[in-house]
Design an enzyme around this catalytic site. Structure first.
Site, mmCIF file in Angstrom:
data_model
loop_
_atom_site.group_PDB
_atom_site.id
_atom_site.type_symbol
_atom_site.label_atom_id
_atom_site.label_comp_id
_atom_site.label_asym_id
_atom_site.label_seq_id
_atom_site.Cartn_x
_atom_site.Cartn_y
_atom_site.Cartn_z
ATOM 1 N N GLN A 204 -7.680 -2.559 -1.253
ATOM 2 C CA GLN A 204 -8.544 -3.739 -1.181
ATOM 3 C C GLN A 204 -9.669 -3.625 -0.142
ATOM 4 O O GLN A 204 -10.817 -3.927 -0.431
ATOM 5 C CB GLN A 204 -7.681 -4.953 -0.901
ATOM 6 C CG GLN A 204 -8.364 -6.246 -1.239
ATOM 7 C CD GLN A 204 -7.346 -7.335 -1.494
ATOM 8 O OE1 GLN A 204 -6.684 -7.792 -0.565
ATOM 9 N NE2 GLN A 204 -7.200 -7.749 -2.718
ATOM 10 N N PHE B 155 -7.071 -0.597 5.017
ATOM 11 C CA PHE B 155 -5.635 -0.652 4.709
ATOM 12 C C PHE B 155 -5.104 0.694 4.231
ATOM 13 O O PHE B 155 -3.907 0.851 4.019
ATOM 14 C CB PHE B 155 -5.328 -1.721 3.655
ATOM 15 C CG PHE B 155 -5.945 -3.070 3.933
ATOM 16 C CD1 PHE B 155 -6.300 -3.445 5.232
ATOM 17 C CD2 PHE B 155 -6.176 -3.966 2.905
ATOM 18 C CE1 PHE B 155 -6.880 -4.672 5.489
ATOM 19 C CE2 PHE B 155 -6.753 -5.204 3.160
ATOM 20 C CZ PHE B 155 -7.112 -5.561 4.441
ATOM 21 N N GLU C 13 0.807 -1.225 0.000
ATOM 22 C CA GLU C 13 0.000 0.000 0.000
ATOM 23 C C GLU C 13 0.839 1.273 0.000
ATOM 24 O O GLU C 13 0.462 2.273 -0.610
ATOM 25 C CB GLU C 13 -0.968 0.009 1.188
ATOM 26 C CG GLU C 13 -2.139 -0.961 1.065
ATOM 27 C CD GLU C 13 -1.741 -2.406 1.347
ATOM 28 O OE1 GLU C 13 -0.627 -2.651 1.856
ATOM 29 O OE2 GLU C 13 -2.549 -3.304 1.037
ATOM 30 N N HIS D 250 -11.432 -4.973 9.071
ATOM 31 C CA HIS D 250 -11.897 -4.982 7.677
ATOM 32 C C HIS D 250 -13.285 -4.371 7.538
ATOM 33 O O HIS D 250 -13.982 -4.632 6.561
ATOM 34 C CB HIS D 250 -11.958 -6.416 7.131
ATOM 35 C CG HIS D 250 -10.635 -7.062 6.931
ATOM 36 N ND1 HIS D 250 -9.821 -7.461 7.959
ATOM 37 C CD2 HIS D 250 -9.959 -7.386 5.792
ATOM 38 C CE1 HIS D 250 -8.723 -8.018 7.468
ATOM 39 N NE2 HIS D 250 -8.787 -7.985 6.162
#
Ligand SMILES: Cc1ncc(C[n+]2csc(CCOP(=O)(O)OP(=O)(O)O)c2C)c(N)n1
Lengths: 326, 329
Positions: free
Chosen positions: A82, A86, A60, A129
């Site tokens: 993604q 992140f 990243e 997430h």
């Protein structure tokens, strides 16, 4: 008109712009044959090849900087992070590089790039997430922040974002990817900075963002049976923010509920409340402004807990009843 | 290779050689002038001087043309000058004037000049590397044929962005040169204490990138290494990592008492390894210049700095209404 999903609408926007403009390319982890973690880019590598659908290492920090560097030298990259969580690893490039470049260099650079960020909870991915961190980005001058709540808006806003000469953070909600809606096949843009009235009403204004727009509309339909007429405003872009549309609606109804999925403390809804409190619309209020946001906890794994962590339709319904009794 | 052999192989004409010596002297005078201005209280904030590192800046930029790009660091004055950035506007920028390269909004750590391919100094250690990777990607995708040279220090090679950038540039075979000025320290952290490897160059092999360590205070060696790297990049053979050993004479920034190193060490580098003296010796022994000409070049650079300071001091501060301009395109 045909119905397509939110994720198909996003792909269509990218595909159409890439056909028109060779400078536009997409970049990200697993976005090739895999189609990205959510399948949004599936098939794009077949049409555009690996040069313009660039599969990257899990890096990243490098790919975000690479996007900035290519944007400032003449390309128009679209970077997929993604999971939006992140982006914290890419933060230097977004906060200290992309957002600052133009100003620091006295106007002699521009950074036309889009960062696509699948965000939000509801899929059982738990704390690392599932976050909604868009408020962080709104705090940084030099960035624009977009948060579409349906397929039609997603296509039009993404096109405008790609054509914008500034870095744009494009927040997609994971739980909306499969949501279908009417989306014209032809090309269209929704200008950044224009809110949409998702439902007209005269008793209460709900200003909702992202996924919560849909919850608010559903709650409004139920409230109709109680004889409460709710207006739902979707700012669609947080920066620039359509302050006028929000304040006009507040003046019309005199009652306000702000709903957002992010943690309530310090979320973008807090900004909207301040906007209203500082404006002449304040004089029109018949009740205190109410706020509904996520709980001050990381998103839990257990589905019951996960649901309890963010506002639900029933919570919105309840808050509106409270507002009317005040 | 001996200096004499290098001299012949590089095929530089006298004009090139004098111009390079002049640029090195100008960088030194620039830094000395800034130091004075700082002591007079005319520069606010901080700045990072590159005295002692003139050969890396000038040598690395020499094989580049105006289309080629550089990214630079917090210690970027030398890189900017070597890339052809206007010195008057640089001083103006440091004094915060509207005539500065960034209209007085950037200052020492953000000097940029797109016209000569200077993509900017950077206040974040190692941040120039991924930006350079992106600029190199543009070159490749649009078939523009330019190369990108990223300057960074030894300290920067412990950042994740360094490693990720080398890997990305390598797998995509991008036209980029990673140019490390190893001046032995990152602020107070010595390379020996901050890494457990014998050289920075070995890090290239982890990413399949050809790498070498050179004497960064010998400008001919710097040119040779960079020229080879430019050639490799332009032929589509991807990145190179160059580690150039050098030394910063001054402290890290203006507030540094240099307690982490000895005065003996400093003396050795200043006396025996001054890159300007070394280059001058080579040029004199090859009859490119004589002592008098060397003195003239120094005077010329001093005068140029005087003019630059006058230009900057005569310039206006930016008007307050520029506070909110250039935020969005
Ligand atoms: C990400 C980041 N961490 C820390 C700093 C503070 N800092 C500025 S320069 C510097 C030392 C850098 O050392 P090196 O890369 O070797 O360059 P040099 O100063 O020797 O030219 C540090 C720690 C910073 N600017 N950015």
């Amino acid at each position: 008109m045909r119905e397509i999903s939110y994720s198909e609408a996003i792909k269509e926007a990218m595909t159409q712009v890439m056909r028109e403009d060779n400078d536009v390319f997409i970049m990200g982890e697993d976005i090739g044959v895999y189609g990205g973690a959510f399948g949004v880019t599936s098939g794009m590598i077949d049409e555009f090849g690996p040069e313009r659908v660039r599969i990257t290492p899990i890096s990243e920090a490098a790919i975000s900087g690479c996007a900035v560097g290519s944007a400032m030298t003449g390309m128009r990259p679209i970077l997929e992070i993604q999971f939006s969580d992140f982006v914290v690893i890419a933060m230097d490039n977004i906060v200290n590089q992309a957002a600052k470049m133009r100003y620091m260099f006295g106007g002699k650079a521009k950074v036309p790039m889009v960062v696509r960020l699948p965000a939000g909870s509801g899929a059982g991915f738990a704390a690392q997430h599932s976050q909604s961190l868009e408020a962080w980005m709104t705090h940084i001058p030099g960035l624009k922040v977009v948060q579409p709540s349906n397929a039609y808006d997603a296509k039009g806003l993404l096109k405008a974002a790609i054509k914008d000469d500034n870095p744009v953070l494009f927040y997609e909600h994971k739980m909306l990817y499969n949501l279908k809606g009417d989306v014209p096949e032809e090309s269209y843009e929704i200008p950044l900075g224009v809110a949409d009235i998702k439902r007209e009403g005269k008793d209460i204004t709900i200003i909702a963002t992202g996924m919560m727009v849909n919850h608010a509309v559903e709650a409004a339909q139920k409230l109709e049976q109680e004889g409460i007429d709710v207006e739902v405003i979707d700012p669609r872009t947080l920066v620039p923010l359509d302050e006028k549309a929000i304040l006009e609606s507040v003046k019309k109804t005199g009652r306000v509920l702000v709903v957002y999925e992010a943690v309530k403390r310090g979320g973008f809804g807090t900004e909207i409340v301040s906007l209203i409190a500082e404006s002449d619309a304040f004089d029109y209020l018949d009740a205190p402004i109410l706020r509904l946001g996520g709980v001050e906890a990381p998103i839990p794994y257990n589905p019951k807990l996960e649901k309890a962590a963010i506002p639900q339709v029933s919570d919105i319904y309840q808050k509106c009843l409270e507002l009317m009794n005040k | 290779m001996s200096n004499e052999l290098l001299f012949q192989e590089l095929g530089l004409d006298n004009q090139d050689l004098k111009k390079m010596l002049y640029d090195m002297i100008l960088i030194r005078k620039f830094e000395e002038t800034l130091k004075q201005l700082y002591q007079q209280g005319k520069i606010h904030g901080t700045m990072h001087l590159c005295i002692g590192q003139e050969a890396t800046a000038v040598g690395a930029c020499f094989p580049l043309n105006n289309e080629d790009k550089i990214t630079s660091t917090h210690r970027g004055h030398g890189h900017s000058i070597a890339k052809g950035t206007d010195v008057n506007k640089m001083v103006a920028e440091l004094l915060g004037k509207v005539t500065g390269h960034c209209k007085g909004k950037g200052g020492s750590m953000h000097i940029a000049d797109m016209k000569v391919g200077n993509l900017g100094a950077n206040g974040i250690v190692a941040a120039g590397l991924p930006l350079g990777v992106g600029a190199a990607l543009t070159s490749k995708m649009k078939e523009l044929g330019y190369v990108v040279l990223c300057f960074f220090g030894d300290g920067a090679t412990n950042e994740g962005a360094f490693h990720e950038s080398l890997n990305l540039a390598s797998i995509w075979k991008l036209p980029i040169i990673f140019f490390c000025e190893n001046n032995l320290y990152g602020m107070s952290g010595s390379i020996k204490e901050m890494t457990n490897i014998e050289s920075i160059a070995v890090r290239g092999s982890s990413y399949g990138i050809p790498s070498e360590t050179i004497n960064g205070n010998n400008i001919l060696e710097v040119i040779k290494a960079t020229q080879d790297a430019v050639e490799r990049a332009k032929q589509g053979n991807g990145p190179t990592l160059i580690e150039a050993e050098t030394y910063r004479w001054e402290g890290h920034s203006r507030s540094d008492a240099r307690k982490y190193r000895t005065r003996e060490e400093e003396k050795e580098w200043k006396k025996a390894k001054d890159p300007i003296d070394a280059f001058k010796e080579i040029l004199v022994s090859n009859n490119v210049i004589n002592e008098n000409e060397f003195i003239e070049l120094n005077e010329k650079a001093q005068n140029q700095m005087k003019e630059a300071v006058e230009y900057a001091e005569k310039s206006d501060d930016p008007s307050l209404d520029t506070l909110m301009t250039d935020i969005y395109a």
